[in-house]
Design a protein around this motif. Sequence first.
Motif, PDB file in Angstrom:
ATOM      1  N   LEU A   6       0.833  -1.207   0.000  1.00 37.76           N
ATOM      2  CA  LEU A   6       0.000   0.000   0.000  1.00 37.76           C
ATOM      3  C   LEU A   6       0.869   1.258   0.000  1.00 37.76           C
ATOM      4  CD1 LEU A   6      -2.874   1.055   0.014  1.00 37.76           C
ATOM      5  CD2 LEU A   6      -2.820   0.985   2.505  1.00 37.76           C
ATOM      6  N   LYS A   7       1.926   1.265   0.791  1.00 38.65           N
ATOM      7  CA  LYS A   7       2.837   2.417   0.821  1.00 38.65           C
ATOM      8  C   LYS A   7       3.516   2.610  -0.532  1.00 38.65           C
ATOM      9  CE  LYS A   7       4.041   2.242   5.710  1.00 38.65           C
ATOM     10  NZ  LYS A   7       5.110   1.966   6.681  1.00 38.65           N
ATOM     11  N   THR A  15       1.000   3.840  -3.075  1.00 36.18           N
ATOM     12  CA  THR A  15       0.685   5.245  -2.799  1.00 36.18           C
ATOM     13  C   THR A  15       1.781   6.156  -3.335  1.00 36.18           C
ATOM     14  OG1 THR A  15      -0.568   4.599  -0.837  1.00 36.18           O
ATOM     15  CG2 THR A  15       0.126   6.902  -0.980  1.00 36.18           C
TER      16      THR A  15
END
Length: 122
Positions: free
Chosen positions: A4-5, A8
């Motif tokens: 997810l990081k 993003t």
Amino acid sequence: MKYLKQFTLILAISFAGEILHYLIPLPIPASIYGLVLLFAGLETKLIPLHAVKEISTFLIEIMPVMFIPAAVGLIDSWGLMANHIAAYLVVTFVTTVAVMAISGLVTQFVIRKSRKDGGEDE
């Protein structure tokens, strides 16, 4: 959470490309601005490779799935394309051969240059 990081971060760089596309009045797609930003960040080590490596590998692995909507669009547009199929086939053939030839020449140039400069031998 790591994926997810990383995703993003890639989305943020893509968004920065969209902003550049809006601010700079050149006929360059926003995605190209984003790719250049990501490349520059990786080359200058502002973005460490480990910050995007796993999600990049995942996105490359699922890339064929991303072509499904384009293929469906082509099938849906068959009625418009059928009258010009010969032209589409010629353009497809010529551009494919050109890309293959240019890619091969560039690869040969890079290999010769790296050998001449004392790079790795194969």
